[in-house]
Design an enzyme around this catalytic site. Structure first.
Site, PDB file in Angstrom:
ATOM      1  N   GLN A  17       0.770  -1.242   0.000  1.00 42.92           N
ATOM      2  CA  GLN A  17       0.000   0.000   0.000  1.00 42.92           C
ATOM      3  C   GLN A  17       0.803   1.294   0.000  1.00 42.92           C
ATOM      4  O   GLN A  17       0.497   2.229  -0.751  1.00 42.92           O
ATOM      5  CB  GLN A  17      -0.958   0.017   1.214  1.00 42.92           C
ATOM      6  CG  GLN A  17      -1.850   1.232   1.228  1.00 42.92           C
ATOM      7  CD  GLN A  17      -2.807   1.327   2.408  1.00 42.92           C
ATOM      8  OE1 GLN A  17      -3.372   2.367   2.649  1.00 42.92           O
ATOM      9  NE2 GLN A  17      -3.010   0.258   3.153  1.00 42.92           N
ATOM     10  N   ARG A  38       6.909  -8.819  -9.998  1.00 44.34           N
ATOM     11  CA  ARG A  38       7.567 -10.111 -10.081  1.00 44.34           C
ATOM     12  C   ARG A  38       6.844 -10.990 -11.096  1.00 44.34           C
ATOM     13  O   ARG A  38       5.607 -11.078 -11.052  1.00 44.34           O
ATOM     14  CB  ARG A  38       7.514 -10.773  -8.720  1.00 44.34           C
ATOM     15  CG  ARG A  38       8.693 -11.658  -8.432  1.00 44.34           C
ATOM     16  CD  ARG A  38       8.439 -12.468  -7.214  1.00 44.34           C
ATOM     17  NE  ARG A  38       8.108 -11.616  -6.072  1.00 44.34           N
ATOM     18  CZ  ARG A  38       8.668 -11.756  -4.880  1.00 44.34           C
ATOM     19  NH1 ARG A  38       9.597 -12.656  -4.711  1.00 44.34           N
ATOM     20  NH2 ARG A  38       8.289 -11.014  -3.870  1.00 44.34           N
ATOM     21  N   ASN A  96       9.436   0.285  -2.086  1.00 49.72           N
ATOM     22  CA  ASN A  96       9.177   0.084  -0.645  1.00 49.72           C
ATOM     23  C   ASN A  96       9.396  -1.375  -0.267  1.00 49.72           C
ATOM     24  O   ASN A  96       8.587  -1.986   0.409  1.00 49.72           O
ATOM     25  CB  ASN A  96       7.775   0.557  -0.243  1.00 49.72           C
ATOM     26  CG  ASN A  96       6.668  -0.287  -0.815  1.00 49.72           C
ATOM     27  OD1 ASN A  96       6.681  -0.600  -1.998  1.00 49.72           O
ATOM     28  ND2 ASN A  96       5.697  -0.674  -0.004  1.00 49.72           N
ATOM     29  N   GLU A 139       1.355  -1.299   8.206  1.00 50.89           N
ATOM     30  CA  GLU A 139       0.559  -0.166   8.684  1.00 50.89           C
ATOM     31  C   GLU A 139       0.498  -0.013  10.218  1.00 50.89           C
ATOM     32  O   GLU A 139       0.907   0.996  10.781  1.00 50.89           O
ATOM     33  CB  GLU A 139      -0.870  -0.319   8.133  1.00 50.89           C
ATOM     34  CG  GLU A 139      -1.909   0.627   8.702  1.00 50.89           C
ATOM     35  CD  GLU A 139      -1.713   2.064   8.292  1.00 50.89           C
ATOM     36  OE1 GLU A 139      -1.545   2.322   7.094  1.00 50.89           O
ATOM     37  OE2 GLU A 139      -1.747   2.948   9.170  1.00 50.89           O
ATOM     38  N   ASP A 168       0.564   3.743   6.006  1.00 51.87           N
ATOM     39  CA  ASP A 168       0.818   3.407   4.606  1.00 51.87           C
ATOM     40  C   ASP A 168       0.504   4.588   3.683  1.00 51.87           C
ATOM     41  O   ASP A 168       1.391   5.184   3.075  1.00 51.87           O
ATOM     42  CB  ASP A 168      -0.041   2.206   4.187  1.00 51.87           C
ATOM     43  CG  ASP A 168       0.556   0.896   4.689  1.00 51.87           C
ATOM     44  OD1 ASP A 168       1.760   0.850   4.962  1.00 51.87           O
ATOM     45  OD2 ASP A 168      -0.197  -0.080   4.808  1.00 51.87           O
ATOM     46  N   GLY A 247      -7.411  20.227  19.175  1.00 47.54           N
ATOM     47  CA  GLY A 247      -7.028  21.628  19.005  1.00 47.54           C
ATOM     48  C   GLY A 247      -7.492  22.504  20.157  1.00 47.54           C
ATOM     49  O   GLY A 247      -7.827  22.001  21.239  1.00 47.54           O
ATOM     50  N   GLY A 248      -7.539  23.794  19.909  1.00 48.58           N
ATOM     51  CA  GLY A 248      -7.858  24.756  20.963  1.00 48.58           C
ATOM     52  C   GLY A 248      -9.341  24.904  21.240  1.00 48.58           C
ATOM     53  O   GLY A 248      -9.724  25.566  22.205  1.00 48.58           O
ATOM     54  N   GLN A 249     -10.191  24.320  20.412  1.00 44.99           N
ATOM     55  CA  GLN A 249     -11.635  24.417  20.636  1.00 44.99           C
ATOM     56  C   GLN A 249     -12.130  23.047  21.100  1.00 44.99           C
ATOM     57  O   GLN A 249     -11.947  22.056  20.390  1.00 44.99           O
ATOM     58  CB  GLN A 249     -12.364  24.793  19.333  1.00 44.99           C
ATOM     59  CG  GLN A 249     -11.815  26.021  18.630  1.00 44.99           C
ATOM     60  CD  GLN A 249     -12.155  27.314  19.380  1.00 44.99           C
ATOM     61  OE1 GLN A 249     -12.993  27.338  20.275  1.00 44.99           O
ATOM     62  NE2 GLN A 249     -11.490  28.390  19.013  1.00 44.99           N
TER      63      GLN A 249
HETATM   64  N1  COA Z   1      11.850  -9.959  -9.305  1.00 43.92           N
HETATM   65  C1  COA Z   1      12.541 -10.708  -8.429  1.00 43.92           C
HETATM   66  N2  COA Z   1      12.518 -10.534  -7.105  1.00 43.92           N
HETATM   67  C2  COA Z   1      11.755  -9.546  -6.632  1.00 43.92           C
HETATM   68  C3  COA Z   1      10.988  -8.710  -7.472  1.00 43.92           C
HETATM   69  C4  COA Z   1      11.072  -8.942  -8.859  1.00 43.92           C
HETATM   70  N3  COA Z   1      10.387  -8.208  -9.750  1.00 43.92           N
HETATM   71  N4  COA Z   1      10.340  -7.814  -6.719  1.00 43.92           N
HETATM   72  C5  COA Z   1      10.664  -8.092  -5.439  1.00 43.92           C
HETATM   73  N5  COA Z   1      11.512  -9.125  -5.380  1.00 43.92           N
HETATM   74  C6  COA Z   1      12.108  -9.729  -4.207  1.00 43.92           C
HETATM   75  C7  COA Z   1      12.904  -8.770  -3.361  1.00 43.92           C
HETATM   76  O1  COA Z   1      14.135  -8.522  -3.940  1.00 43.92           O
HETATM   77  C8  COA Z   1      12.987  -9.540  -2.053  1.00 43.92           C
HETATM   78  O2  COA Z   1      14.014 -10.490  -2.139  1.00 43.92           O
HETATM   79  P1  COA Z   1      15.114 -10.747  -0.959  1.00 43.92           P
HETATM   80  O3  COA Z   1      14.341 -10.896   0.297  1.00 43.92           O
HETATM   81  O4  COA Z   1      15.778 -11.992  -1.411  1.00 43.92           O
HETATM   82  O5  COA Z   1      16.000  -9.572  -0.929  1.00 43.92           O
HETATM   83  C9  COA Z   1      11.672 -10.301  -2.032  1.00 43.92           C
HETATM   84  O6  COA Z   1      11.106 -10.140  -3.325  1.00 43.92           O
HETATM   85  C10 COA Z   1      10.659  -9.882  -0.988  1.00 43.92           C
HETATM   86  O7  COA Z   1      10.585  -8.485  -0.875  1.00 43.92           O
HETATM   87  P2  COA Z   1      10.112  -7.844   0.499  1.00 43.92           P
HETATM   88  O8  COA Z   1      10.039  -6.391   0.359  1.00 43.92           O
HETATM   89  O9  COA Z   1      10.977  -8.370   1.602  1.00 43.92           O
HETATM   90  O10 COA Z   1       8.623  -8.447   0.635  1.00 43.92           O
HETATM   91  P3  COA Z   1       7.897  -9.082   1.889  1.00 43.92           P
HETATM   92  O11 COA Z   1       6.565  -9.504   1.377  1.00 43.92           O
HETATM   93  O12 COA Z   1       8.688 -10.122   2.571  1.00 43.92           O
HETATM   94  O13 COA Z   1       7.719  -7.864   2.923  1.00 43.92           O
HETATM   95  C11 COA Z   1       6.952  -5.665   3.585  1.00 43.92           C
HETATM   96  C12 COA Z   1       6.695  -6.914   2.730  1.00 43.92           C
HETATM   97  C13 COA Z   1       5.910  -4.641   3.234  1.00 43.92           C
HETATM   98  C14 COA Z   1       6.845  -6.042   5.074  1.00 43.92           C
HETATM   99  C15 COA Z   1       8.367  -5.113   3.286  1.00 43.92           C
HETATM  100  O14 COA Z   1       8.491  -4.928   1.905  1.00 43.92           O
HETATM  101  C16 COA Z   1       8.670  -3.817   3.997  1.00 43.92           C
HETATM  102  O15 COA Z   1       8.929  -3.781   5.198  1.00 43.92           O
HETATM  103  N6  COA Z   1       8.683  -2.701   3.240  1.00 43.92           N
HETATM  104  C17 COA Z   1       9.033  -1.394   3.744  1.00 43.92           C
HETATM  105  C18 COA Z   1       7.943  -0.812   4.581  1.00 43.92           C
HETATM  106  C19 COA Z   1       6.636  -0.734   3.858  1.00 43.92           C
HETATM  107  O16 COA Z   1       6.485  -0.165   2.809  1.00 43.92           O
HETATM  108  N7  COA Z   1       5.623  -1.277   4.542  1.00 43.92           N
HETATM  109  C20 COA Z   1       4.256  -1.026   4.176  1.00 43.92           C
HETATM  110  C21 COA Z   1       3.709  -1.959   3.245  1.00 43.92           C
HETATM  111  S1  COA Z   1       2.091  -1.410   2.872  1.00 43.92           S
END
Ligand code: COA
Length: 416
Positions: A17, A38, A96, A139, A168, A247-249
């Site tokens: 998000q 991906r 992200n 979030e 988010d 706020g103030g109100q």
């Molecule tokens: N091709 C190949 N690999 C890909 C890819 C693509 N097109 N896009 C993503 N990947 C890989 C990444 O490189 C990563 O690999 P690695 O762990 O080997 O380095 C893997 O996919 C997973 O990515 P990740 O971001 O760790 O996803 P997740 O599902 O495990 O975690 C979150 C999700 C949101 C918790 C994490 O991305 C995060 O903390 N993000 C930052 C904070 C954030 O935005 N949070 C709010 C989300 S709404």
């Protein structure tokens, strides 16, 4: 008509998000947003909280309008080459991923800057540098770490998260602002730069008034506009203030006609000092006008519970919309508690494009929130979110890949 960001190309490497809300805004302002997903599964939200089997979820569609989607395995050496070409062709990379993911893929800031010194690289992370910088964050984690949960809810209940996605979507907004500032600076510096919006920081920014109150509390030991005053002692940190105004109100949520059966038959009422005379007259409490203990806002704070109780006796005799109409005739600030059903059906929000009906080839028609920011010379036309990889060939073709090269990449599973 050209749009505010016409001519800017965004490499959208976001998911879930926070990042997608940012790039959706950039797309609504006219940027060409290329979402890199991906190969195979795409953004995880396509399949989350599905209401129609095999159709992209509303979670995904409502965060990814006006974008193009390409699939690319960016861990495959040939996929990395495509990504390098995209980096050279785009103005901004937005991501992200979990901390370090982009580096592990081989795309450090130094590498990206080497490929395209003008590129702005914008990231959402859960935390900025510090003890938690390596943590994955969603979030509600950000709401808790940014001061929102500890200051939301009622004094006698646990910390509470809010339905507004301040961690988010709130961070996505902050990131979009940082990107625009970096693009403006690039016009004079000629260089790209890193933009970081940590979710904890964005939530704290939105909780700014609570850090204000922490310092007031430390100085004076009491905050008279809080519902704790005067009966409940304050501790050493900002307590949960229920529905009190920040706020103030002074303000509160009051029952309206039908509250016994309708969970949203309530109105938010602000006891603004400027309209005190009108408040007394409307609710039939003229005697307070002559009462010296009610003469000033500072004195009335001591009677706030009695004042809100009296106003509520009046609002309970009116529907929230009747109360809204009457109170606004006297410029008394108030607002009905609107349900999502009422908001979805509100004609004026449809007319301004804040609620939009969009048609999707798989799911059919659905409602979404359009661009809440209105630019007079850059109106937003909301178009549906892309299917997974819908624009892979189109984008690769624009990058100079021949049909044979694209077919080879497909055969090797680099794109799908
Ligand atoms: N091709 C190949 N690999 C890909 C890819 C693509 N097109 N896009 C993503 N990947 C890989 C990444 O490189 C990563 O690999 P690695 O762990 O080997 O380095 C893997 O996919 C997973 O990515 P990740 O971001 O760790 O996803 P997740 O599902 O495990 O975690 C979150 C999700 C949101 C918790 C994490 O991305 C995060 O903390 N993000 C930052 C904070 C954030 O935005 N949070 C709010 C989300 S709404």
């Amino acid at each position: 008509m050209s749009k505010a960001l016409s001519g800017y190309r965004i490499l959208d490497f976001t998911h879930v998000q926070s990042g997608p809300t940012c790039t959706q805004l950039l797309a609504w302002f006219g940027a060409d947003v290329i979402k890199v997903e991906r190969a195979g599964e795409g953004d995880a939200t396509r399949g989350q909280l599905r209401d129609i089997p095999d159709a992209d979820s509303l979670y995904f569609t409502m965060l990814n309008h006006n974008k193009r989607s390409i699939t690319l395995d960016t861990k495959n050496p040939k996929g990395k080459q495509v990504l390098e070409t995209l980096i050279k062709e785009c103005d901004v990379l937005v991501e992200n991923f979990a901390p370090g993911a982009l580096d592990r893929m081989g795309f450090t800031w130094e590498r990206i800057h080497e490929l395209n010194p003008k590129m702005v690289v914008a990231s959402v992370k859960g935390f900025g540098p510090g003890p938690y910088e390596h943590c994955k964050v969603y979030e509600n984690v950000a709401q808790c770490a940014g001061g929102s949960a500890s200051t939301t809810g009622f004094d006698d209940g646990p910390p509470m998260v809010t339905g507004a996605q301040i961690g988010d979507s709130g961070t996505g907004l902050h990131l979009a602002l940082g990107i625009l500032a970096a693009l403006l600076q690039r016009q004079t510096s000629g260089r790209g730069q890193k933009v970081l919006a940590p979710m904890q920081d964005a939530v704290l920014n939105l909780c700014r008034v609570k850090l204000r109150d922490q310092q007031r509390l430390e100085r004076t030991g009491v905050m008279k506009e809080y519902p704790q005053y005067p009966d409940t002692p304050f501790g050493d940190s900002v307590p949960r203030a229920g529905n009190a105004s920040g706020g103030g109100q002074p303000g509160s949520i009051l029952k309206c006609k039908g509250w016994e059966t309708d969970p949203n038959a309530y109105i938010y009422f602000v006891n603004q000092g400027a309209v005190w005379d009108s408040v007394c007259k409307v609710i039939g409490k003229e005697e307070w006008l002559a009462d010296p203990s009610f003469a000033t806002p500072a004195l009335r704070v001591n009677h706030m519970k009695a004042i809100f109780a009296a106003v509520e006796e009046w609002t309970k005799t009116k529907t929230k919309f009747e109360a809204m109409d009457i109170l606004n005739k006297f410029d008394i600030p108030c607002g009905p508690i609107l349900s999502m059903k009422e908001i979805a059906e509100e004609p004026s929000l449809r007319e301004t494009g804040t609620i939009v009906e969009v048609d999707h080839p798989v799911r059919g028609k659905y409602l979404t929130v359009g661009n809440p920011i209105k630019l007079s010379d850059s109106p937003t036309d909301v178009t549906r979110s892309p299917l997974l990889g819908e624009h892979t060939e189109e984008v690769l073709g624009q990058l100079g890949y021949s049909e044979e090269q694209i077919a080879d990449l497909r055969k090797e599973g680099v794109i799908s």
